[in-house]
Design an enzyme around this catalytic site. Sequence first.
Site, PDB file in Angstrom:
ATOM      1  N   ASP A   1      -4.456  10.682  16.953  1.00 52.65           N
ATOM      2  CA  ASP A   1      -4.300  10.014  18.245  1.00 52.65           C
ATOM      3  C   ASP A   1      -3.907  11.055  19.287  1.00 52.65           C
ATOM      4  O   ASP A   1      -3.078  11.929  19.047  1.00 52.65           O
ATOM      5  CB  ASP A   1      -3.232   8.920  18.151  1.00 52.65           C
ATOM      6  CG  ASP A   1      -3.288   7.963  19.338  1.00 52.65           C
ATOM      7  OD1 ASP A   1      -3.651   6.791  19.133  1.00 52.65           O
ATOM      8  OD2 ASP A   1      -2.965   8.383  20.472  1.00 52.65           O
TER       9      ASP A   1
ATOM     10  N   VAL B   1      -8.740   0.329  23.553  1.00 48.32           N
ATOM     11  CA  VAL B   1     -10.067   0.894  23.298  1.00 48.32           C
ATOM     12  C   VAL B   1     -10.877  -0.128  22.509  1.00 48.32           C
ATOM     13  O   VAL B   1     -10.459  -0.562  21.427  1.00 48.32           O
ATOM     14  CB  VAL B   1      -9.967   2.234  22.533  1.00 48.32           C
ATOM     15  CG1 VAL B   1     -11.362   2.753  22.184  1.00 48.32           C
ATOM     16  CG2 VAL B   1      -9.201   3.266  23.358  1.00 48.32           C
TER      17      VAL B   1
ATOM     18  N   HIS C   1      -4.629   2.110  13.452  1.00 47.27           N
ATOM     19  CA  HIS C   1      -3.593   3.121  13.637  1.00 47.27           C
ATOM     20  C   HIS C   1      -2.902   3.323  12.283  1.00 47.27           C
ATOM     21  O   HIS C   1      -2.476   2.345  11.656  1.00 47.27           O
ATOM     22  CB  HIS C   1      -2.529   2.659  14.628  1.00 47.27           C
ATOM     23  CG  HIS C   1      -3.010   2.464  16.031  1.00 47.27           C
ATOM     24  ND1 HIS C   1      -2.753   3.368  17.043  1.00 47.27           N
ATOM     25  CD2 HIS C   1      -3.694   1.462  16.614  1.00 47.27           C
ATOM     26  CE1 HIS C   1      -3.262   2.926  18.185  1.00 47.27           C
ATOM     27  NE2 HIS C   1      -3.840   1.763  17.950  1.00 47.27           N
TER      28      HIS C   1
ATOM     29  N   GLN D   1      -5.200  -4.481  22.898  1.00 49.45           N
ATOM     30  CA  GLN D   1      -6.159  -3.462  22.478  1.00 49.45           C
ATOM     31  C   GLN D   1      -6.706  -2.761  23.714  1.00 49.45           C
ATOM     32  O   GLN D   1      -7.241  -3.406  24.611  1.00 49.45           O
ATOM     33  CB  GLN D   1      -7.296  -4.128  21.693  1.00 49.45           C
ATOM     34  CG  GLN D   1      -8.362  -3.162  21.212  1.00 49.45           C
ATOM     35  CD  GLN D   1      -9.476  -3.869  20.446  1.00 49.45           C
ATOM     36  OE1 GLN D   1      -9.426  -5.089  20.244  1.00 49.45           O
ATOM     37  NE2 GLN D   1     -10.475  -3.127  20.031  1.00 49.45           N
TER      38      GLN D   1
ATOM     39  N   HIS E   1     -10.156   0.057  15.587  1.00 49.29           N
ATOM     40  CA  HIS E   1      -9.490   1.231  15.024  1.00 49.29           C
ATOM     41  C   HIS E   1      -8.203   0.816  14.337  1.00 49.29           C
ATOM     42  O   HIS E   1      -7.489  -0.067  14.799  1.00 49.29           O
ATOM     43  CB  HIS E   1      -9.208   2.287  16.092  1.00 49.29           C
ATOM     44  CG  HIS E   1      -8.540   1.753  17.318  1.00 49.29           C
ATOM     45  ND1 HIS E   1      -9.225   1.052  18.291  1.00 49.29           N
ATOM     46  CD2 HIS E   1      -7.249   1.797  17.731  1.00 49.29           C
ATOM     47  CE1 HIS E   1      -8.387   0.704  19.247  1.00 49.29           C
ATOM     48  NE2 HIS E   1      -7.179   1.127  18.924  1.00 49.29           N
TER      49      HIS E   1
HETATM   50  P1  AMP Z   1      -5.139   0.596  21.226  1.00 42.80           P
HETATM   51  O1  AMP Z   1      -4.107   0.265  22.271  1.00 42.80           O
HETATM   52  O2  AMP Z   1      -4.836   0.017  19.870  1.00 42.80           O
HETATM   53  O3  AMP Z   1      -6.539   0.280  21.697  1.00 42.80           O
HETATM   54  O4  AMP Z   1      -5.039   2.153  20.997  1.00 42.80           O
HETATM   55  C1  AMP Z   1      -5.878   3.092  21.562  1.00 42.80           C
HETATM   56  C2  AMP Z   1      -5.375   4.436  21.146  1.00 42.80           C
HETATM   57  O5  AMP Z   1      -6.390   5.390  21.386  1.00 42.80           O
HETATM   58  C3  AMP Z   1      -4.130   4.906  21.890  1.00 42.80           C
HETATM   59  O6  AMP Z   1      -3.083   5.155  20.948  1.00 42.80           O
HETATM   60  C4  AMP Z   1      -4.601   6.196  22.583  1.00 42.80           C
HETATM   61  O7  AMP Z   1      -3.607   7.181  22.619  1.00 42.80           O
HETATM   62  C5  AMP Z   1      -5.780   6.598  21.725  1.00 42.80           C
HETATM   63  N1  AMP Z   1      -6.805   7.394  22.375  1.00 42.80           N
HETATM   64  C6  AMP Z   1      -7.437   7.128  23.546  1.00 42.80           C
HETATM   65  N2  AMP Z   1      -8.346   8.075  23.801  1.00 42.80           N
HETATM   66  C7  AMP Z   1      -8.308   8.960  22.775  1.00 42.80           C
HETATM   67  C8  AMP Z   1      -9.020  10.159  22.470  1.00 42.80           C
HETATM   68  N3  AMP Z   1      -9.975  10.669  23.274  1.00 42.80           N
HETATM   69  N4  AMP Z   1      -8.704  10.814  21.317  1.00 42.80           N
HETATM   70  C9  AMP Z   1      -7.752  10.325  20.508  1.00 42.80           C
HETATM   71  N5  AMP Z   1      -7.053   9.191  20.744  1.00 42.80           N
HETATM   72  C10 AMP Z   1      -7.327   8.518  21.865  1.00 42.80           C
END
Ligand code: AMP
Length: 116
Positions: free
Chosen positions: A30, A95, A101, A93, A99
């Site tokens: 992350d 992204v 975590h 969420q 995914h």
């Molecule tokens: P969520 O809130 O569960 O959608 O988590 C999205 C996660 O993606 C967050 O913890 C961000 O820090 C992580 N994230 C966003 N962009 C990137 C990236 N380019 N590379 C790695 N992690 C990312």
Amino acid sequence: MSDCIFCKIVAGKIPATKVYEDHEMLAFNDIAPARPVHVLLIPKKHITSLATAAAEDAPVLGRMLAKANEIAAAQGSPDGFRVIINTGRVGQQEVQHLHIHIVGGPDPVGPMLKRL
Ligand code: AMP
Ligand code: ZN
């Protein structure tokens, strides 16, 4: 899903620190870690979220969960870890590519959620 940031990572169009990869899943650190170990494990196929996952997605999702232990141990969390799958608006969420975590490290990760 040309505008999906995690599909772009799968395609190698934006960089990530990969920690595991096979034909159907990819794990990378992350970008903003919340714990010493904070890995995101994604299916290479674009699945938007658990809210849209279909029965045909069950095998890869199961194999991802079964792989989490190996990834966590290899990254420095051999004594347990936590998996979190934020889903949709209520799950906050950010992204829109499913995914998992995987969070951990040498110490307990903290309370699951603030209780009501
Ligand atoms: P969520 O809130 O569960 O959608 O988590 C999205 C996660 O993606 C967050 O913890 C961000 O820090 C992580 N994230 C966003 N962009 C990137 C990236 N380019 N590379 C790695 N992690 C990312
Ligand atoms: Zn995607």
